[in-house]
Design an enzyme around this catalytic site. Structure first.
Site, mmCIF file in Angstrom:
data_model
loop_
_atom_site.group_PDB
_atom_site.id
_atom_site.type_symbol
_atom_site.label_atom_id
_atom_site.label_comp_id
_atom_site.label_asym_id
_atom_site.label_seq_id
_atom_site.Cartn_x
_atom_site.Cartn_y
_atom_site.Cartn_z
ATOM 1 C CE LYS A 154 -74.864 -46.197 80.132
ATOM 2 N NZ LYS A 154 -73.846 -45.159 80.348
ATOM 3 C CG HIS A 184 -77.260 -39.163 83.213
ATOM 4 N ND1 HIS A 184 -76.575 -40.177 82.584
ATOM 5 C CD2 HIS A 184 -76.687 -38.017 82.790
ATOM 6 C CE1 HIS A 184 -75.634 -39.654 81.824
ATOM 7 N NE2 HIS A 184 -75.672 -38.345 81.926
ATOM 8 C CG ASP A 241 -70.829 -45.353 77.466
ATOM 9 O OD1 ASP A 241 -71.083 -45.700 78.634
ATOM 10 O OD2 ASP A 241 -70.221 -44.299 77.186
ATOM 11 C CG HIS A 246 -77.534 -41.771 77.745
ATOM 12 N ND1 HIS A 246 -78.116 -42.206 78.896
ATOM 13 C CD2 HIS A 246 -76.200 -41.725 78.009
ATOM 14 C CE1 HIS A 246 -77.182 -42.407 79.826
ATOM 15 N NE2 HIS A 246 -76.005 -42.131 79.306
ATOM 16 N NE ARG A 433 -68.752 -33.105 60.253
ATOM 17 C CZ ARG A 433 -69.965 -32.917 60.746
ATOM 18 N NH1 ARG A 433 -70.177 -32.010 61.659
ATOM 19 N NH2 ARG A 433 -70.982 -33.654 60.317
HETATM 20 C C1 BG6 Z 1 -72.532 -41.853 80.626
HETATM 21 C C2 BG6 Z 1 -71.519 -42.573 79.764
HETATM 22 O O1 BG6 Z 1 -73.711 -42.631 80.747
HETATM 23 O O2 BG6 Z 1 -72.856 -40.618 80.005
HETATM 24 C C3 BG6 Z 1 -70.284 -41.719 79.533
HETATM 25 O O3 BG6 Z 1 -71.160 -43.817 80.387
HETATM 26 C C4 BG6 Z 1 -70.654 -40.354 79.008
HETATM 27 O O4 BG6 Z 1 -69.405 -42.361 78.602
HETATM 28 C C5 BG6 Z 1 -71.748 -39.727 79.862
HETATM 29 O O5 BG6 Z 1 -69.497 -39.547 79.017
HETATM 30 C C6 BG6 Z 1 -72.270 -38.457 79.235
HETATM 31 O O6 BG6 Z 1 -73.188 -37.830 80.095
HETATM 32 P P1 BG6 Z 1 -73.355 -36.257 80.067
HETATM 33 O O7 BG6 Z 1 -74.439 -35.990 81.065
HETATM 34 O O8 BG6 Z 1 -72.000 -35.684 80.444
HETATM 35 O O9 BG6 Z 1 -73.722 -35.944 78.669
#
Ligand code: BG6
Length: 453
Positions: A154, A184, A241, A246, A433
């Site tokens: 991404k 991920h 992002d 995610h 927060r």
């Molecule tokens: C990435 C984002 O995909 O995921 C980042 O681009 C973010 O901004 C990160 O910090 C967070 O991943 P994790 O695994 O640390 O929660």
């Protein structure tokens, strides 16, 4: 299991993602015996002119340290070769193909198939041209079978139209079973556990529905800002992002119906149905924020309205997602809040609602907020699992094209409004927060606060 030599080609090898995530994940797979040195070879490719040893030195600093690891680290680094070249001219890719072929010959690939995994740790803007080059010069040519797969990261597009265009461009070159769109979050231990929790426990089956669940919160918080990534981040913002990818993937796994089987396509079919039933986000369902100090980053324009925080209500039997940077804590969790017990006889001591919480990170945990007692899992890194799944050819934890499209459909109208400056991000103090308006939005949507503000 498949045999024959495996070439893993990391494009963008000198970049941040490759150093911080891809190579360390490959190292851990190597250490755990998933990458056999008599079969595997790793190639780094990027524009920077480097020797094999230069690249190895750069990677070394990002691998786990410790005396007991010294031999593994040096054995692993010896598997890596480097080729430099541009992303849009044939020469570099011809040279890369030559290097891969030499490796295949040296590993007697005549006795097995040859497998080529291209990991594009690159900005999406170069995906189409790089895919064209791979297709023209670097495909697996073994007569004995094998495969060529590409892994893309991404952000896959900036909105619906651009994602669709990118999908079409890559789709002309590769078939869907060859494309692994990595998110991920789908590789995280407890995210992978969600379907087991939901569908292997009798306990949840009768409860997991709109009659019992009041709302679900999918939360992502980080206690640091966009340090060093302001330039990238400002073009994308928190929705592109984190939320559109995610958190929407997590939402799918929380909300989907039971799949017919665990076959990747059955699971992805159910996920698409969830995404297709979420209506595009309206203004009154959103609070955006931007932490104070964000614009002090020299790579961020002074008049930036890019949100670093967002709370979004999904009108799909009441789910909401929120994500923010520079807040007071770092965590990612799913909070399933149940409705009040009918006929509460303990009125004098209102204990709050039952909640089922799945903390994805840090310190993975599954817990319940009950009105009486509290109960209370060593975990591979997300990228390790996902790269291994790519090698195995299991697409269950990857984003299918129609999934991606449906996910962009949800956010594109809102994103266009933000891009046109029609939707403002509210200021919030770093370490807080986030904007209070976000808590108010959740309350209006029916969430009853059960933990400290
Ligand atoms: C990435 C984002 O995909 O995921 C980042 O681009 C973010 O901004 C990160 O910090 C967070 O991943 P994790 O695994 O640390 O929660």
């Amino acid at each position: 299991p498949e045999t024959g030599c495996l070439s893993i080609i990391v494009l963008g090898a000198s970049g941040d993602l490759a150093k911080k995530k891809t190579f360390p994940a490959l190292f851990n797979l190597y250490r755990q015996g998933f990458l056999q040195s008599n079969e595997v070879h790793i190639f780094g490719y990027s524009r920077t002119k480097l020797s094999d040893d230069d690249l190895r030195d750069r990677i070394r600093g990002y691998l786990p340290q410790g005396k007991e690891l010294t031999n593994d680290v040096s054995d692993f680094l010896q598997l890596i070769k480097y080729v430099s070249g541009s992303y849009d001219a044939p020469e570099g890719f011809q040279e890369l193909d030559k290097a891969i072929s030499e490796h295949e010959i040296s590993k007697n690939s005549t006795e097995g198939s040859s497998r080529r995994l291209f990991y594009l740790a690159l900005p999406p803007s170069v995906y189409p041209q790089v895919c064209k080059m791979i297709k023209s010069y670097c495909m697996n040519k073994s007569d004995l079978g094998g495969w060529t797969r590409i892994v893309v990261e991404k952000p896959f597009g900036k909105d619906l139209a651009s994602a669709e265009e990118l999908s079409s461009q890559i789709g002309e070159l590769f078939d869907e079973p060859q494309i692994y769109r990595i998110d991920h979050y789908l590789g995280k231990e407890l995210v992978q556990n969600l379907l087991v929790l939901r569908f292997a426990n009798r306990f949840f089956l009768p409860l997991w529905n709109r009659d019992n669940i009041a709302n679900v919160q999918i939360v992502f918080r980080e206690d640091f800002g966009t340090e060093g990534r302001g330039g990238y981040f400002d073009q994308y913002g928190i929705i592109r992002d984190i939320i559109q990818n995610h958190l929407l993937q997590v939402l799918c796994l929380v909300a989907m119906e039971k799949p017919v089987s665990l076959k990747p396509e059955h699971i992805r079919d159910e996920k698409v149905k969830v995404l297709q039933s979420v209506v595009p986000i309206k203004d009154e369902e959103v609070v955006l924020g931007q932490y104070q100090g964000y614009k002090d980053d020299p790579t961020v324009p002074n008049d930036s309205n890019t949100p670093t925080f967002a709370t979004v209500i999904y009108v799909y039997t009441m789910k909401d997602g929120k994500a923010g940077k520079a807040l007071n804590s770092r965590k990612a969790e799913i909070r399933v809040q149940f409705k009040d017990v009918p006929g509460d006889i303990f009125k004098c001591q209102k204990q709050g609602r039952n909640e089922f919480v799945i903390r994805l990170q840090p310190s993975e945990a599954i817990y319940m907020k009950l009105t009486a007692t509290l109960p209370r899992v060593v975990i591979p890194e997300a990228y390790e699992r996902l790269i291994l799944d790519t090698i195995k050819g299991d697409q269950q934890h990857f984003v299918r094209r129609d999934e991606l499209k449906a996910a962009w459909e949800i956010f594109t109208p809102l994103l266009h409004r933000i891009d046109q400056g029609e939707f403002k991000s509210l200021p919030y103090k770093p370490g807080s927060r986030g904007p209070v308006e976000a808590d108010e939005l959740l309350e209006r949507a029916g969430y009853v606060q059960t933990h400290g503000k």
